[in-house]
Scaffold this active site. Structure first.
Site, PDB file in Angstrom:
ATOM      1  N   HIS A   1       3.586   6.310  -5.310  1.00  0.00           N
ATOM      2  CA  HIS A   1       3.297   6.590  -6.718  1.00  0.00           C
ATOM      3  C   HIS A   1       2.460   7.870  -6.816  1.00  0.00           C
ATOM      4  O   HIS A   1       2.634   8.674  -7.735  1.00  0.00           O
ATOM      5  CB  HIS A   1       2.537   5.401  -7.314  1.00  0.00           C
ATOM      6  CG  HIS A   1       2.495   5.382  -8.810  1.00  0.00           C
ATOM      7  ND1 HIS A   1       1.650   4.575  -9.519  1.00  0.00           N
ATOM      8  CD2 HIS A   1       3.195   6.076  -9.749  1.00  0.00           C
ATOM      9  CE1 HIS A   1       1.834   4.761 -10.820  1.00  0.00           C
ATOM     10  NE2 HIS A   1       2.767   5.679 -10.984  1.00  0.00           N
TER      11      HIS A   1
ATOM     12  N   GLU B   1       0.829  -1.216   0.000  1.00  0.00           N
ATOM     13  CA  GLU B   1       0.000   0.000   0.000  1.00  0.00           C
ATOM     14  C   GLU B   1       0.861   1.262   0.000  1.00  0.00           C
ATOM     15  O   GLU B   1       0.490   2.274  -0.596  1.00  0.00           O
ATOM     16  CB  GLU B   1      -0.976  -0.011   1.187  1.00  0.00           C
ATOM     17  CG  GLU B   1      -1.965  -1.172   1.190  1.00  0.00           C
ATOM     18  CD  GLU B   1      -2.733  -1.357  -0.119  1.00  0.00           C
ATOM     19  OE1 GLU B   1      -2.905  -0.377  -0.869  1.00  0.00           O
ATOM     20  OE2 GLU B   1      -3.160  -2.499  -0.396  1.00  0.00           O
TER      21      GLU B   1
END
Length: 648
Positions: free
Chosen positions: A446, A440
């Site tokens: 990202h 996660e």
């Protein structure tokens, strides 16, 4: 610099969203009145107001997941059809579509990020039904409103069914259960409560010696929400209609219009190729478990025995016991060590901040890169009864620059369901929990490291769905690297580092029965793709699943197993005709991961290259092109097989 998150004003949030939808409509009309709109004068402000609305909606959907209540359910359910109507109307607005086409053909000042925004928007407008006659548009709109309601209902049915089941067991019935799980399950009256929430369910299925109770839990778990069988039928029928109205052969084709893969056949070929390599090894693994169970006096093994005997075999083969790791994986120490690892790997520093949170155990950090505060991360990691099970990353705000040149910084939430600390014991994690945390955080990085200036392609926005798991899977692979474990695996009482022998065992055990895990994922992925290539009824859905199991599975479950009725990923999440994405993205992540391992893991120059070519670029270019920019060539399937311990 960052807004505060408020959790006690749901009605106010609802009212703000309703007003925002109206003001957005008026604002967009004023933008359309401009003569000769450009990217700067039209798409910049358009992205901003749409992002502002999305951020407001995220607050309510987030609270409905982490502080689920009758009020949050009611308000969220009330908003969904209105939001669906808003986005459907917007997506079918011919004037906006014309404005976009005009900008695409006349604005010569656009950069590559802006070209990608235009391409995505024009594609999405076409997928929304622009150009269709008014009756077809209305039909499409009604289908989408109905789908949003049905998928929400599907998810709520699974949560309700999960919450409705509990077994209260006595001391005799919890034989074999690790002490830490017993502490979590202990009730004031001395009984032990086991539920279908995954941490509790998996603890009993892995260690519970009472076979009858294992079967009872298995049966309850795989028959949850039987009413979802009819919902699946409705959902698939509506999706098929939606695809055909938009000119696609099937919903599978429609789904792939926004992904890296081009055709359902290309995906099926990829899955079959992997299955061909993995199934023979998975069959050997299964035989090994069967003969091991026989040695222990269990003649025929059933699905509710599988995890139990698999764990025992793992212990015997490697002296591997997930439980012996837990004292070394205390949640707070793991977290601090993870931050240290990410600083070493990617040059990202986490600075804790005090701010408004929705639950006292929630933590908040600012991410600092090269002395610059880049983004904010909230962590909500402990299991709670008012919180949906599982783990996920939810992006609240993206990085972007508005029309005035002001930069907005990204914010994300990472949510998990780790064991709760008790009075006598802190939260002790399993190695698999640490993998979840890394996974996660990969999604979060990202989103949070994006330097893209356009909101619609910043962070995880605009990333093709079959590549969105690339950074998360890339990061989770590092959990098994000795250099990484040494940073945070310390005994919570003695502070002793984890023995090297434990690390060696864990690394060796990582791919234990991995081919069985691979074929299970391939079974889900192929079922998902095939079920979306037609509009099947409930019986046909089961037939497709049976057919896929015959081809791919090595463990065939009993006929009453209705796994599909709780397959929220594809019937209530974003993975419809896209579940293959996990393996597709793993192909990219395996190649990227080994490029780091082959350089000794910590190589700041290589890391900066990865950060700049992949993480900072978000969805601003085709994911495969970004991968090639980083890697220098196409991904190789051998790296994926190597990662799963399967000989090429």
């Amino acid at each position: 610099m960052f807004p505060e998150f408020h959790s006690n004003n749901l009605l106010e949030k609802e009212s703000t969203i309703l007003k925002k939808m109206e003001s957005n409509k008026e604002f967009i009309q004023s933008l359309l009145k401009q003569p000769n709109g450009s990217f700067q004068t039209f798409l910049k402000p358009y992205q901003r107001v749409q992002t502002e609305l999305g951020d407001l909606v995220t607050e309510i959907s987030h609270l409905n997941s982490v502080k689920n209540s009758e009020e949050s359910q009611t308000i969220y359910s009330r908003l969904l059809p209105k939001l669906s109507e808003y986005y459907t109307d917007l997506g079918q607005n011919e004037e906006i579509f014309s404005a976009l086409l005009h900008i695409q053909s006349t604005d010569k000042t656009v950069n590559s990020e802006q070209i990608k925004v235009l391409e995505n928007e024009i594609r999405d407008f076409r997928l929304s039904g622009v150009g269709l006659d008014s009756n077809t548009k209305e039909e499409l709109k009604n289908i989408r409103i109905k789908l949003s309601d049905l998928t929400n209902q599907f998810s709520q049915n699974v949560l309700n069914a999960t919450n409705a089941f509990a077994l209260y067991l006595n001391e005799e019935d919890v034989k074999g259960i690790p002490e830490s799980d017993k502490i979590s399950a202990k009730q004031p009256d001395g009984t032990y409560k086991f539920t279908l929430h995954f941490p509790s369910y998996i603890a009993y299925m892995t260690y519970g010696e009472n076979r009858k109770i294992r079967k009872e839990m298995y049966d309850a778990y795989c028959t949850r929400a039987p009413e979802n069988g009819k919902l699946i039928e409705e959902i698939l029928s509506l999706r098929d209609k939606e695809a055909k109205l938009l000119g696609f052969e099937t919903y599978a084709h429609l789904s792939l219009a926004t992904k890296v893969a081009n055709e359902p056949e290309e995906v099926i070929q990829f899955l079959d190729h992997l299955a061909k390599k993995a199934k023979p090894i998975a069959q050997k693994e299964y035989k090994e478990i069967q003969s091991f169970a026989k040695k222990l006096g269990q003649g025929e093994i059933e699905p509710w025995d599988l995890t139990f005997y698999s764990e025992k075999l793992k212990k015997e083969s490697f002296s591997y016991d997930e439980e012996i790791y837990r004292p070394y994986l205390e949640k707070e120490t793991v977290l601090q060590g993870t931050f240290q690892f990410l600083e070493n790997l990617l040059g990202v520093h986490f600075k804790q901040v005090q701010t408004n949170v929705w639950e006292p155990s929630v933590l908040c950090y600012d991410l600092v890169v090269e002395g610059e505060t880049r983004s904010r991360l909230y962590l909500d990691l402990e299991v709670r009864s008012d919180k949906k099970g599982g783990a996920w990353m939810h992006n609240w705000k993206p990085h972007f620059q508005d029309e005035t040149g002001k930069t907005e910084l990204p914010i994300a939430f990472v949510v998990a369901s780790f064991p709760k600390a008790t009075e006598s014991q802190p939260s002790l994690l399993r190695p698999s929990d640490v993998v979840t945390l890394f996974h996660e955080l990969g999604h979060a990085l990202h989103h949070l490291l994006s330097k893209v200036k356009e909101a619609f392609v910043s962070g995880v926005n605009g990333v093709e769905w079959d590549a969105v798991e690339f950074p998360s899977q890339f990061l989770e692979n590092f959990v098994y690297e000795p250099k990484v474990l040494q940073l945070f695996a310390k005994h919570y009482q003695t502070k002793e580092p984890i023995p090297n022998a434990y690390i060696d065992t864990m690394v060796k055990a990582k791919n234990f029965m991995s081919a069985m895990g691979v074929v299970r994922q391939l079974e889900f992925a192929k079922f998902d793709m095939l079920v979306h290539k037609e509009s099947p009824n409930e019986i046909r859905v089961q037939d497709i699943l049976n057919q896929v199991r015959e081809e791919i599975a090595v463990v065939v479950p009993p006929t009453y197993n209705k796994f599909q009725n709780s397959f929220t990923h594809i019937f209530a999440g974003g993975y419809a005709a896209g579940y293959y994405s996990y393996k597709w993205a793993e192909l990219l992540s395996a190649n990227a991961f080994y490029s780091f391992v082959d350089k000794g893991v910590f190589d700041l120059e290589h890391a900066a290259h990865f950060r700049k070519t992949v993480l900072e670029k978000g969805g601003s270019a085709n994911a495969m092109n970004l991968f090639r920019d980083f890697y220098g060539k196409d991904p190789d399937i051998d790296a994926l097989l190597r990662l799963n311990g399967i000989a090429a």
